[in-house]
Design a protein around this motif. Structure first.
Motif, PDB file in Angstrom:
ATOM      1  N   LEU A   1       0.877  -0.513  -0.442  1.00 34.91           N
ATOM      2  CA  LEU A   1       0.319   0.050   0.157  1.00 34.91           C
ATOM      3  C   LEU A   1       0.789   1.192   0.244  1.00 34.91           C
ATOM      4  O   LEU A   1       0.554   2.039  -0.951  1.00 34.91           O
ATOM      5  CB  LEU A   1      -0.749  -0.175   0.955  1.00 34.91           C
TER       6      LEU A   1
ATOM      7  N   ASP B   1      11.341   2.972   4.089  1.00 31.50           N
ATOM      8  CA  ASP B   1      11.284   1.616   3.747  1.00 31.50           C
ATOM      9  C   ASP B   1      12.152   1.126   4.736  1.00 31.50           C
ATOM     10  O   ASP B   1      13.111   1.626   3.734  1.00 31.50           O
ATOM     11  CB  ASP B   1      11.232   0.869   2.748  1.00 31.50           C
TER      12      ASP B   1
ATOM     13  N   VAL C   1      10.940   2.319  11.655  1.00 32.24           N
ATOM     14  CA  VAL C   1      10.055   3.279  11.678  1.00 32.24           C
ATOM     15  C   VAL C   1      10.421   2.985  13.721  1.00 32.24           C
ATOM     16  O   VAL C   1       9.899   1.646  13.817  1.00 32.24           O
ATOM     17  CB  VAL C   1       8.660   3.690  11.423  1.00 32.24           C
TER      18      VAL C   1
ATOM     19  N   ASN D   1       2.285   4.043   7.048  1.00 29.78           N
ATOM     20  CA  ASN D   1       1.416   3.290   7.069  1.00 29.78           C
ATOM     21  C   ASN D   1       2.044   1.545   7.310  1.00 29.78           C
ATOM     22  O   ASN D   1       2.355   0.323   7.146  1.00 29.78           O
ATOM     23  CB  ASN D   1       1.572   2.970   5.418  1.00 29.78           C
TER      24      ASN D   1
ATOM     25  N   THR E   1      -2.746   3.940   9.423  1.00 31.44           N
ATOM     26  CA  THR E   1      -3.165   3.317   8.519  1.00 31.44           C
ATOM     27  C   THR E   1      -3.522   2.345  10.189  1.00 31.44           C
ATOM     28  O   THR E   1      -3.001   1.587  10.680  1.00 31.44           O
ATOM     29  CB  THR E   1      -2.345   2.243   8.091  1.00 31.44           C
TER      30      THR E   1
ATOM     31  N   TYR F   1      -1.422  -7.677  17.205  1.00 30.35           N
ATOM     32  CA  TYR F   1      -2.342  -6.557  16.003  1.00 30.35           C
ATOM     33  C   TYR F   1      -3.077  -5.494  15.953  1.00 30.35           C
ATOM     34  O   TYR F   1      -3.258  -4.320  15.760  1.00 30.35           O
ATOM     35  CB  TYR F   1      -2.147  -7.169  14.492  1.00 30.35           C
TER      36      TYR F   1
ATOM     37  N   LYS G   1      -3.766  -1.645  16.668  1.00 34.67           N
ATOM     38  CA  LYS G   1      -4.377  -0.836  15.480  1.00 34.67           C
ATOM     39  C   LYS G   1      -5.191  -0.630  15.975  1.00 34.67           C
ATOM     40  O   LYS G   1      -6.219   0.843  15.145  1.00 34.67           O
ATOM     41  CB  LYS G   1      -4.889  -2.398  13.959  1.00 34.67           C
TER      42      LYS G   1
ATOM     43  N   PRO H   1      -7.303  -0.220   5.884  1.00 38.25           N
ATOM     44  CA  PRO H   1      -8.240  -0.434   4.528  1.00 38.25           C
ATOM     45  C   PRO H   1      -7.701  -2.037   3.774  1.00 38.25           C
ATOM     46  O   PRO H   1      -8.123  -2.915   5.194  1.00 38.25           O
ATOM     47  CB  PRO H   1      -6.495  -0.394   3.767  1.00 38.25           C
TER      48      PRO H   1
ATOM     49  N   ALA I   1      -6.377  -5.114   0.715  1.00 39.16           N
ATOM     50  CA  ALA I   1      -5.495  -4.898  -0.736  1.00 39.16           C
ATOM     51  C   ALA I   1      -5.224  -6.079   0.248  1.00 39.16           C
ATOM     52  O   ALA I   1      -4.607  -6.928   0.325  1.00 39.16           O
ATOM     53  CB  ALA I   1      -5.319  -3.733  -1.112  1.00 39.16           C
TER      54      ALA I   1
ATOM     55  N   THR J   1      -1.201  -7.489  -0.285  1.00 38.71           N
ATOM     56  CA  THR J   1      -0.267  -7.252  -0.649  1.00 38.71           C
ATOM     57  C   THR J   1       0.596  -8.491  -0.053  1.00 38.71           C
ATOM     58  O   THR J   1      -0.021  -8.976   0.408  1.00 38.71           O
ATOM     59  CB  THR J   1       0.461  -5.924   0.333  1.00 38.71           C
TER      60      THR J   1
ATOM     61  N   THR K   1      -1.269  -9.614   2.841  1.00 40.04           N
ATOM     62  CA  THR K   1      -2.797 -10.514   2.992  1.00 40.04           C
ATOM     63  C   THR K   1      -2.504 -11.559   1.813  1.00 40.04           C
ATOM     64  O   THR K   1      -3.762 -12.618   1.776  1.00 40.04           O
ATOM     65  CB  THR K   1      -3.521  -9.538   3.146  1.00 40.04           C
TER      66      THR K   1
HETATM   67  N1  LIG Z   1      -2.963  -4.942   3.075  1.00 36.46           N
HETATM   68  C1  LIG Z   1      -4.398  -5.129   3.872  1.00 36.46           C
HETATM   69  O1  LIG Z   1      -5.684  -5.914   2.823  1.00 36.46           O
HETATM   70  C2  LIG Z   1      -4.022  -4.582   5.013  1.00 36.46           C
HETATM   71  C3  LIG Z   1      -5.434  -4.313   5.866  1.00 36.46           C
HETATM   72  C4  LIG Z   1      -5.463  -3.440   7.353  1.00 36.46           C
HETATM   73  C5  LIG Z   1      -4.558  -3.087   7.733  1.00 36.46           C
HETATM   74  N2  LIG Z   1      -3.395  -2.933   6.416  1.00 36.46           N
HETATM   75  C6  LIG Z   1      -2.105  -2.351   6.997  1.00 36.46           C
HETATM   76  O2  LIG Z   1      -1.456  -1.236   6.202  1.00 36.46           O
HETATM   77  C7  LIG Z   1       0.355  -0.899   6.130  1.00 36.46           C
HETATM   78  C8  LIG Z   1       0.861  -1.434   4.802  1.00 36.46           C
HETATM   79  O3  LIG Z   1       0.428  -2.826   4.804  1.00 36.46           O
HETATM   80  P1  LIG Z   1       0.426  -4.064   3.798  1.00 36.46           P
HETATM   81  O4  LIG Z   1      -0.261  -4.536   2.907  1.00 36.46           O
HETATM   82  O5  LIG Z   1       1.277  -2.640   2.237  1.00 36.46           O
HETATM   83  O6  LIG Z   1       1.861  -4.469   3.940  1.00 36.46           O
HETATM   84  P2  LIG Z   1       3.630  -5.176   3.210  1.00 36.46           P
HETATM   85  O7  LIG Z   1       4.246  -5.729   3.491  1.00 36.46           O
HETATM   86  O8  LIG Z   1       2.877  -5.417   1.488  1.00 36.46           O
HETATM   87  O9  LIG Z   1       4.204  -3.903   3.465  1.00 36.46           O
HETATM   88  C9  LIG Z   1       4.849  -3.129   4.402  1.00 36.46           C
HETATM   89  C10 LIG Z   1       6.063  -2.092   4.403  1.00 36.46           C
HETATM   90  O10 LIG Z   1       6.497  -1.696   5.543  1.00 36.46           O
HETATM   91  C11 LIG Z   1       7.704  -1.647   6.002  1.00 36.46           C
HETATM   92  N3  LIG Z   1       8.136  -1.877   6.896  1.00 36.46           N
HETATM   93  C12 LIG Z   1       8.059  -2.803   7.729  1.00 36.46           C
HETATM   94  N4  LIG Z   1       8.707  -2.762   9.420  1.00 36.46           N
HETATM   95  C13 LIG Z   1       8.701  -1.031   8.522  1.00 36.46           C
HETATM   96  C14 LIG Z   1       9.877  -0.044   9.731  1.00 36.46           C
HETATM   97  N5  LIG Z   1       9.754  -0.344  11.253  1.00 36.46           N
HETATM   98  N6  LIG Z   1       9.818   0.719   9.517  1.00 36.46           N
HETATM   99  C15 LIG Z   1       9.811   1.099   7.826  1.00 36.46           C
HETATM  100  N7  LIG Z   1       8.938   0.339   7.270  1.00 36.46           N
HETATM  101  C16 LIG Z   1       8.872  -0.794   7.739  1.00 36.46           C
HETATM  102  C17 LIG Z   1       7.855  -3.433   4.833  1.00 36.46           C
HETATM  103  O11 LIG Z   1       9.622  -3.508   4.190  1.00 36.46           O
HETATM  104  C18 LIG Z   1       6.909  -3.369   4.116  1.00 36.46           C
HETATM  105  O12 LIG Z   1       7.797  -3.292   2.345  1.00 36.46           O
HETATM  106  C19 LIG Z   1      -0.143  -1.585   7.055  1.00 36.46           C
HETATM  107  O13 LIG Z   1      -0.290  -1.273   8.309  1.00 36.46           O
HETATM  108  C20 LIG Z   1      -0.492  -2.871   7.913  1.00 36.46           C
HETATM  109  O14 LIG Z   1      -1.053  -3.277   9.158  1.00 36.46           O
HETATM  110  C21 LIG Z   1      -3.571  -4.263   5.508  1.00 36.46           C
END
Ligand SMILES: NC(=O)c1ccc[n+]([C@@H]2O[C@H](COP(=O)([O-])OP(=O)(O)OC[C@H]3O[C@@H](n4cnc5c(N)ncnc54)[C@H](O)[C@@H]3O)[C@@H](O)[C@H]2O)c1
Length: 295
Positions: free
Chosen positions: A20, A39, A72, A98, A148, A163, A167, A193, A195, A197, A200
């Motif tokens: 995302l 990242d 982060v 994010n 997020t 988690y 959240k 969200p 999506a 990824t 998920t």
């Molecule tokens: N994909 C979904 O359906 C979904 C649903 C609910 C919430 N979310 C939230 O959306 C956000 C993005 O998730 P995503 O699905 O894109 O996952 P993803 O794993 O594809 O991307 C997450 C990114 O965060 C980076 N990351 C992890 N720890 C980090 C840190 N300490 N510092 C910097 N970067 C770091 C990872 O390297 C990765 O590139 C997250 O907060 C996740 O909890 C996603």
């Protein structure tokens, strides 16, 4: 229809190497924002980190972006990332918190390490990044923070107590920063969200094909825009749908000398959703009671 533009704005997107965050960074940059692509992700065989690849993509399309590989979750890290924005581009207007990880395990078996790692990245990441951005945004009298959250934080989910707690905490941070930032022109909202990824890919089943991560970024673009005055809200977004998540209360029971038996006997009424109204803040809740008390 006029286009939403972010020219002259500076954004940080954490966890923007993949999923995302990558989509958020590409869209914000595509609309004119200068973007810090943060990242920690590992590089692939070619050696370029995912964040660097996103920066390259933005630049190739004529946009402005800089990479940041700070993790982060700590105050020091957050200062470094915010400093990257202000020292490179001179300001910070949009912060998209994010970055995220999962460490799923059933509650009885969850380790301290699994609990703490998730709390640190999600809650620590959001808290410290926002606190580092705060003096810059209050100094400018302007800011947009997009956090997020997740369905797990709102509704709970098996194997995700760490988690879900993190959240849910992000919703509390969002609503409180919205209150504290109001008079400084800072608007703070959260997205919930859905999506496809890396996080998920094994969870979505038949819906996966419809949940393009690019369908989440448009909400982030709007929440990051000057024209959007919404604050303290949570929005569900995914697969092309966007909806506000509300907190509602039923009319419930009121009795001056409340007893347990009265609660029992009015249980259906207390739980009757057909009487529910949306409650948006603490004062509104107090006003309902003040009214019932006749004061
Ligand atoms: N994909 C979904 O359906 C979904 C649903 C609910 C919430 N979310 C939230 O959306 C956000 C993005 O998730 P995503 O699905 O894109 O996952 P993803 O794993 O594809 O991307 C997450 C990114 O965060 C980076 N990351 C992890 N720890 C980090 C840190 N300490 N510092 C910097 N970067 C770091 C990872 O390297 C990765 O590139 C997250 O907060 C996740 O909890 C996603």
């Amino acid at each position: 229809m006029s286009e939403i533009r972010l020219d002259g704005r500076v954004a940080i997107v954490t966890g923007a190497g993949r999923g995302l965050g990558r989509e958020h960074a590409l869209l914000l940059a595509g609309r004119g924002a200068q973007v810090v692509v943060n990242d920690v992700g590992d590089g692939d065989a070619s050696g370029a980190s995912p964040a660097q690849q996103v920066v390259d993509e933005i630049r190739a399309a004529g946009g402005a972006a800089v990479v940041d590989d700070t993790e982060v979750g700590t105050a020091e890290g957050a200062d470094r990332i915010v400093d990257r924005a202000t020292s490179t581009y001179g300001r910070l207007d949009i912060l998209v918190n994010n970055a995220g990880i999962l460490r799923d395990r059933s509650f009885a078996k969850m380790s301290a390490q699994e609990y703490e790692a998730v709390m640190q990245v999600h809650v620590g990441g959001t808290f410290w990044m926002s606190q580092a951005a705060w003096p810059v945004m209050t100094g400018q009298g302007y800011g947009r923070i997009v956090n997020t959250t997740s369905a797990a934080g709102l509704f709970g989910n098996f194997g995700q107590v760490n988690y879900a707690a993190a959240k849910a905490a992000i919703i509390g941070i969002t609503r409180t920063l919205a209150i504290e930032g109001a008079r400084s022109g800072i608007r703070v909202n959260a997205i919930e969200p859905g999506a496809r990824t890396r996080m998920t890919e094994n969870l979505l089943g038949d819906l996966a094909d419809s949940l393009d991560p690019a369908l989440v970024a448009p909400l982030v673009l709007w929440l990051g825009a000057q024209e959007c005055e919404a604050t303290g809200e949570v929005y569900n977004v995914g697969g092309g749908r966007v909806a506000r998540v509300v907190v509602a209360q039923t009319r419930g029971l009121f009795a001056r000398d409340l007893t347990g038996e009265q609660v029992r006997d009015a249980w259906t009424e207390i739980n009757d959703e057909s009487t529910a109204t949306v409650v948006t803040d603490f004062r509104q809740e107090m006003a309902i009671l003040t009214d019932l008390l006749g004061r």
